[in-house]
Design a protein around this motif. Structure first.
Motif, PDB file in Angstrom:
ATOM      1  N   SER A   1      -0.930  11.449 -10.232  1.00 50.89           N
ATOM      2  CA  SER A   1      -1.273  10.801  -8.968  1.00 50.89           C
ATOM      3  C   SER A   1      -1.660  11.816  -7.904  1.00 50.89           C
ATOM      4  CB  SER A   1      -0.089   9.972  -8.462  1.00 50.89           C
ATOM      5  OG  SER A   1      -0.299   9.529  -7.139  1.00 50.89           O
ATOM      6  N   VAL A   2      -2.668  11.479  -7.129  1.00 51.56           N
ATOM      7  CA  VAL A   2      -3.064  12.338  -6.024  1.00 51.56           C
ATOM      8  C   VAL A   2      -1.950  12.439  -4.993  1.00 51.56           C
ATOM      9  CG1 VAL A   2      -4.124  10.443  -4.712  1.00 51.56           C
ATOM     10  CG2 VAL A   2      -4.923  12.795  -4.358  1.00 51.56           C
ATOM     11  N   TYR A   3      -1.073  11.424  -4.947  1.00 49.36           N
ATOM     12  CA  TYR A   3       0.010  11.421  -3.973  1.00 49.36           C
ATOM     13  C   TYR A   3       1.101  12.440  -4.302  1.00 49.36           C
ATOM     14  CZ  TYR A   3      -2.191   7.086  -2.475  1.00 49.36           C
ATOM     15  OH  TYR A   3      -3.089   6.142  -2.032  1.00 49.36           O
ATOM     16  N   GLU A   4       1.043  13.019  -5.507  1.00 50.67           N
ATOM     17  CA  GLU A   4       1.995  14.072  -5.848  1.00 50.67           C
ATOM     18  C   GLU A   4       1.863  15.257  -4.902  1.00 50.67           C
ATOM     19  OE1 GLU A   4       4.797  16.579  -7.706  1.00 50.67           O
ATOM     20  OE2 GLU A   4       4.556  14.420  -7.508  1.00 50.67           O
ATOM     21  N   SER A   5       0.705  15.373  -4.248  1.00 47.75           N
ATOM     22  CA  SER A   5       0.486  16.494  -3.334  1.00 47.75           C
ATOM     23  C   SER A   5       1.453  16.478  -2.155  1.00 47.75           C
ATOM     24  CB  SER A   5      -0.961  16.478  -2.806  1.00 47.75           C
ATOM     25  OG  SER A   5      -1.229  15.280  -2.104  1.00 47.75           O
ATOM     26  N   PHE A   6       2.021  15.294  -1.838  1.00 48.82           N
ATOM     27  CA  PHE A   6       2.961  15.260  -0.701  1.00 48.82           C
ATOM     28  C   PHE A   6       4.203  14.416  -0.952  1.00 48.82           C
ATOM     29  CE2 PHE A   6      -0.168  11.866   0.304  1.00 48.82           C
ATOM     30  CZ  PHE A   6       0.680  10.777   0.425  1.00 48.82           C
ATOM     31  N   ALA A   7       4.200  13.531  -1.933  1.00 49.66           N
ATOM     32  CA  ALA A   7       5.332  12.611  -2.109  1.00 49.66           C
ATOM     33  C   ALA A   7       6.632  13.326  -2.439  1.00 49.66           C
ATOM     34  CB  ALA A   7       5.008  11.588  -3.195  1.00 49.66           C
TER      35      ALA A   7
ATOM     36  N   ARG B   1       0.816  -1.210   0.000  1.00 46.05           N
ATOM     37  CA  ARG B   1       0.000   0.000   0.000  1.00 46.05           C
ATOM     38  C   ARG B   1       0.850   1.261   0.000  1.00 46.05           C
ATOM     39  NH1 ARG B   1       0.214   2.215   4.950  1.00 46.05           N
ATOM     40  NH2 ARG B   1       0.837   0.889   6.702  1.00 46.05           N
ATOM     41  N   LEU B   2       2.108   1.160   0.474  1.00 48.54           N
ATOM     42  CA  LEU B   2       2.968   2.338   0.537  1.00 48.54           C
ATOM     43  C   LEU B   2       3.672   2.628  -0.786  1.00 48.54           C
ATOM     44  CD1 LEU B   2       4.686   2.048   4.049  1.00 48.54           C
ATOM     45  CD2 LEU B   2       3.034   3.761   3.295  1.00 48.54           C
ATOM     46  N   LEU B   3       3.796   1.653  -1.643  1.00 47.07           N
ATOM     47  CA  LEU B   3       4.585   1.827  -2.853  1.00 47.07           C
ATOM     48  C   LEU B   3       4.018   2.883  -3.803  1.00 47.07           C
ATOM     49  CD1 LEU B   3       5.643  -1.857  -3.586  1.00 47.07           C
ATOM     50  CD2 LEU B   3       6.758  -0.129  -2.159  1.00 47.07           C
ATOM     51  N   PRO B   4       2.694   2.941  -4.035  1.00 47.64           N
ATOM     52  CA  PRO B   4       2.194   3.962  -4.967  1.00 47.64           C
ATOM     53  C   PRO B   4       2.307   5.390  -4.453  1.00 47.64           C
ATOM     54  CG  PRO B   4       0.581   2.187  -4.650  1.00 47.64           C
ATOM     55  CD  PRO B   4       1.616   2.051  -3.586  1.00 47.64           C
ATOM     56  N   GLN B   5       2.505   5.558  -3.151  1.00 43.96           N
ATOM     57  CA  GLN B   5       2.476   6.910  -2.588  1.00 43.96           C
ATOM     58  C   GLN B   5       3.838   7.414  -2.139  1.00 43.96           C
ATOM     59  OE1 GLN B   5       0.908   7.000   1.708  1.00 43.96           O
ATOM     60  NE2 GLN B   5      -0.109   5.188   0.897  1.00 43.96           N
ATOM     61  N   THR B   6       4.903   6.693  -2.465  1.00 45.87           N
ATOM     62  CA  THR B   6       6.219   7.083  -1.960  1.00 45.87           C
ATOM     63  C   THR B   6       7.249   7.223  -3.071  1.00 45.87           C
ATOM     64  OG1 THR B   6       6.643   4.729  -1.498  1.00 45.87           O
ATOM     65  CG2 THR B   6       5.971   6.119   0.361  1.00 45.87           C
ATOM     66  N   ASP B   7       8.097   8.208  -2.914  1.00 47.17           N
ATOM     67  CA  ASP B   7       9.269   8.375  -3.772  1.00 47.17           C
ATOM     68  C   ASP B   7      10.334   7.366  -3.348  1.00 47.17           C
ATOM     69  OD1 ASP B   7      10.976  10.100  -5.652  1.00 47.17           O
ATOM     70  OD2 ASP B   7      12.161  10.101  -3.806  1.00 47.17           O
ATOM     71  N   HIS B   8      11.299   7.144  -4.232  1.00 45.12           N
ATOM     72  CA  HIS B   8      12.379   6.206  -3.936  1.00 45.12           C
ATOM     73  C   HIS B   8      13.109   6.584  -2.648  1.00 45.12           C
ATOM     74  CE1 HIS B   8      15.459   3.246  -4.755  1.00 45.12           C
ATOM     75  NE2 HIS B   8      16.413   4.172  -4.746  1.00 45.12           N
TER      76      HIS B   8
ATOM     77  N   LEU C   1      16.781  17.063  -1.257  1.00 43.56           N
ATOM     78  CA  LEU C   1      16.395  17.009  -2.664  1.00 43.56           C
ATOM     79  C   LEU C   1      14.917  16.757  -2.903  1.00 43.56           C
ATOM     80  CD1 LEU C   1      19.430  14.862  -3.849  1.00 43.56           C
ATOM     81  CD2 LEU C   1      19.157  17.333  -4.061  1.00 43.56           C
ATOM     82  N   GLY C   2      14.193  16.325  -1.879  1.00 42.75           N
ATOM     83  CA  GLY C   2      12.781  16.049  -2.082  1.00 42.75           C
ATOM     84  C   GLY C   2      12.561  14.802  -2.924  1.00 42.75           C
ATOM     85  N   GLY C   3      11.328  14.601  -3.363  1.00 39.02           N
ATOM     86  CA  GLY C   3      10.985  13.416  -4.142  1.00 39.02           C
ATOM     87  C   GLY C   3      11.112  13.659  -5.628  1.00 39.02           C
ATOM     88  N   PHE C   4      12.327  13.850  -6.103  1.00 39.52           N
ATOM     89  CA  PHE C   4      12.555  14.179  -7.512  1.00 39.52           C
ATOM     90  C   PHE C   4      12.011  13.098  -8.449  1.00 39.52           C
ATOM     91  CE2 PHE C   4      15.713  17.698  -7.105  1.00 39.52           C
ATOM     92  CZ  PHE C   4      15.302  18.441  -8.202  1.00 39.52           C
ATOM     93  N   ASP C   5      12.325  11.848  -8.146  1.00 48.84           N
ATOM     94  CA  ASP C   5      11.943  10.769  -9.049  1.00 48.84           C
ATOM     95  C   ASP C   5      10.425  10.677  -9.185  1.00 48.84           C
ATOM     96  OD1 ASP C   5      12.640   8.379 -10.656  1.00 48.84           O
ATOM     97  OD2 ASP C   5      11.611   7.313  -9.048  1.00 48.84           O
ATOM     98  N   PHE C   6       9.722  10.745  -8.074  1.00 49.01           N
ATOM     99  CA  PHE C   6       8.256  10.688  -8.084  1.00 49.01           C
ATOM    100  C   PHE C   6       7.682  11.847  -8.893  1.00 49.01           C
ATOM    101  CE2 PHE C   6       3.942  10.981  -6.705  1.00 49.01           C
ATOM    102  CZ  PHE C   6       3.566   9.712  -6.286  1.00 49.01           C
ATOM    103  N   THR C   7       8.161  13.049  -8.605  1.00 49.92           N
ATOM    104  CA  THR C   7       7.658  14.241  -9.281  1.00 49.92           C
ATOM    105  C   THR C   7       7.968  14.230 -10.777  1.00 49.92           C
ATOM    106  OG1 THR C   7       7.697  15.641  -7.316  1.00 49.92           O
ATOM    107  CG2 THR C   7       7.913  16.745  -9.425  1.00 49.92           C
TER     108      THR C   7
END
Length: 407
Positions: free
Chosen positions: A130-136, A65-72, A108-114
Motif C-alpha cells: 500500500s502507498v499508505y505504508e509511507s506514513f501509516a 475513506r480513512l480505513l485503508p490508510q490507517t493502522d488500528h 509503538l507506531g503502526g505495527f499492525d499496518f506495517t
C-alpha cells in the motif's frame, strides 16, 4: 496566556470500556479487559495474554475513506479524539483553525499496518504494498490524521517516551497553551497486538508469562511477575480556562496543575532513579506540597524491582503509608503512550466522584514497600488533587498533578 489549563473534553478507548463512563464503571467494578490474545495464534509464544479492545468496529466510528490508510492504533486515536471534542462541545467556528493544536504520543507506531504490508512485500512483491505504508506506521501519524480530520492547524507535535510519553504530551500541550494557543487536543494511544508487534513487546523481558488473567498483572503485589501489554488510551481537550469559559463551557473536568519530566542516570552510576525528582518538580510546578495530594496514580510496572523502586520514591516523598496509592492500569494492561493519559482521566473521575478505584491484588503488598495500596474495593474519600506517575523504558520519568476546578 497566564490562566489555568483545564480539561474540557475526554475520549477513552480502553480494553475494559469504550467511552468515558463505560470505562469508569468497569474500573470501579474491578472489571478487567485482560484475556487471551485472539487476533492470531499465540500457542508458540511464551506469553498469551493482552488487554485487547474486542468491541471496537472502526467502520462505525470513522469515514470509509480513512480505513485503508490507517493502522488500528490510529483508528482508536481518531475515535477517542472525536469523542473528546464532542465532550468539550467544540463546534465549527468556535475557534479559528490556527487556534487549535494537536499533541500526541505514540510508542509503538503502526505495527499492525506495517506487518500486513511487509507480508505482502515478502509473499507477493513490492507492487502490492500500500502507498499508505509511507506514513501509516509513523509515530507522528496520529497527530497528523487528527489535525487533518478536525482542521486543527495550530502548533502541534508528536512525542515518543514509551509509557511516560502520554504525560509528556499533556505537559507539552499545557506549554503550548501558555504560549498563546487557546485549545490543544492531546493524549496518547498505542496498539501492537499483531504477531510482529506482540513479539517485539515480549522481547523486552518484562511481560508476564502467567496464564491466569487475574494473576498476570499485579502491581506492588508480592506475586508480581511482570506486566501484560494492552492497547488503547485517551485523548483530552485542554484549554486556557478564560478562553473555555468565554466560549460557554460549563463543565471543566479538572485542572492540569503541574507537570515535570526527568531522566534516570546511567546504569552503574550509583545515583538513584529520578522518579521522585519528577514528582517533586511536578508538585513545585503546581505550587503544592506533598500533604496537598490526596491520591497517587502509580506507574505500577508489575516488575518486582521496579515496583520496589517506585514504592521507595513514593514512601520517601510522602512518608510511609501517608497517601493512598492505586494502579488501575492492572485492569487494562500497560498501554504505553496511552497509559498516562488514561490515568489522568481516571484521576479526574476520582476527583469528580470522591472515590479511588482499587488495584487488583493477590498475595498482598510486601511490608517493606511501606505504601497504602488501595485494593479489593474502591475507597470513598474526598479527592481534590491527584499525582499521576509514569515511567518509560530506558529512563523516562514523568509526573502530572491534576486538581479540582471550582466555579
Amino acid at each position: 496566556m497566564t490562566g489555568r489549563t483545564v480539561i474540557t473534553g475526554i475520549g477513552v478507548t480502553a480494553p475494559n470500556g469504550l467511552r468515558t463512563e463505560n470505562y469508569w464503571k468497569s474500573v470501579l467494578a474491578g472489571h478487567s479487559g485482560i484475556g487471551p490474545v485472539t487476533r492470531f495464534d499465540v500457542s508458540r509464544y511464551p506469553a498469551k495474554l493482552a488487554g485487547q479492545i474486542d468491541d471496537f468496529d472502526p467502520g462505525e466510528h470513522l469515514p470509509s475513506r480513512l480505513l485503508p490508510q490507517t493502522d488500528h492504533s490510529t483508528r482508536l486515536a481518531l475515535t477517542a479524539a472525536a469523542w473528546a471534542l464532542t465532550d468539550a462541545a467544540v463546534s465549527p467556528g468556535d475557534l479559528a483553525d490556527y487556534d487549535m493544536g494537536v499533541v500526541t504520543s505514540n510508542a509503538l507506531g503502526g505495527f499492525d499496518f506495517t506487518h500486513r504490508e511487509f507480508n505482502k512485500l515478502w509473499s507477493k512483491g513490492p507492487e502490492f504494498v500500500s502507498v499508505y505504508e509511507s506514513f501509516a506506521w509513523f509515530y507522528a501519524v496520529n497527530t497528523g490524521q487528527i489535525s487533518i480530520r478536525h482542521t486543527m492547524r495550530g502548533p502541534s507535535a508528536a512525542l515518543v517516551g514509551e509509557q511516560a510519553g502520554g504525560l509528556d504530551a499533556l505537559g507539552h500541550a499545557r506549554r503550548t497553551i501558555r504560549r498563546g494557543t487557546p485549545l490543544v487536543l492531546a493524549g496518547g494511544v498505542d496498539s501492537a497486538l499483531d504477531p510482529w508487534g506482540y513479539a517485539s513487546q515480549l522481547a523486552g523481558g518484562r511481560v508476564s508469562t502467567e496464564t491466569d488473567p487475574d494473576r498476570a498483572y499485579l502491581p506492588f503485589d508480592a506475586r508480581a511477575s511482570g506486566y501484560v501489554p494492552g492497547e488503547g488510551g485517551a485523548m483530552l481537550v485542554l484549554e486556557e480556562e478564560h478562553s473555555a469559559r468565554g466560549r460557554g463551557v460549563e463543565r471543566l473536568h479538572a485542572e492540569l496543575a503541574g507537570y515535570a519530566a526527568t531522566f534516570d542516570p546511567a546504569p552503574g552510576s550509583g545515583r538513584p532513579p529520578a522518579l521522585r525528582r519528577a514528582a517533586e518538580s511536578a508538585l513545585a510546578d503546581a505550587g503544592l506540597a506533598p500533604d496537598d495530594i490526596d491520591v497517587v496514580f502509580a506507574d505500577g510496572a508489575g516488575v518486582p524491582e521496579l515496583d520496589a523502586a517506585e514504592a521507595r520514591a513514593i514512601r520517601e516523598l510522602f512518608g510511609p503509608g501517608a497517601v493512598p496509592i492505586t494502579a488501575p492500569k492492572a485492569l487494562t494492561g500497560r498501554l504505553y503512550a496511552g497509559g498516562g493519559p488514561l490515568d489522568v482521566v481516571t484521576a479526574a473521575l476520582s476527583i469528580r466522584d470522591g472515590v479511588v478505584p482499587p488495584t487488583p491484588a493477590d498475595a498482598g503488598v510486601p511490608d517493606d514497600y511501606g505504601i497504602d495500596l488501595v485494593h479489593g474495593e474502591p475507597r470513598e474519600l474526598p479527592v481534590r488533587r491527584a499525582l499521576v506517575l509514569a515511567r518509560g523504558r530506558w529512563g523516562f520519568n514523568s509526573a502530572v498533578v491534576i486538581g479540582a476546578v471550582g466555579r
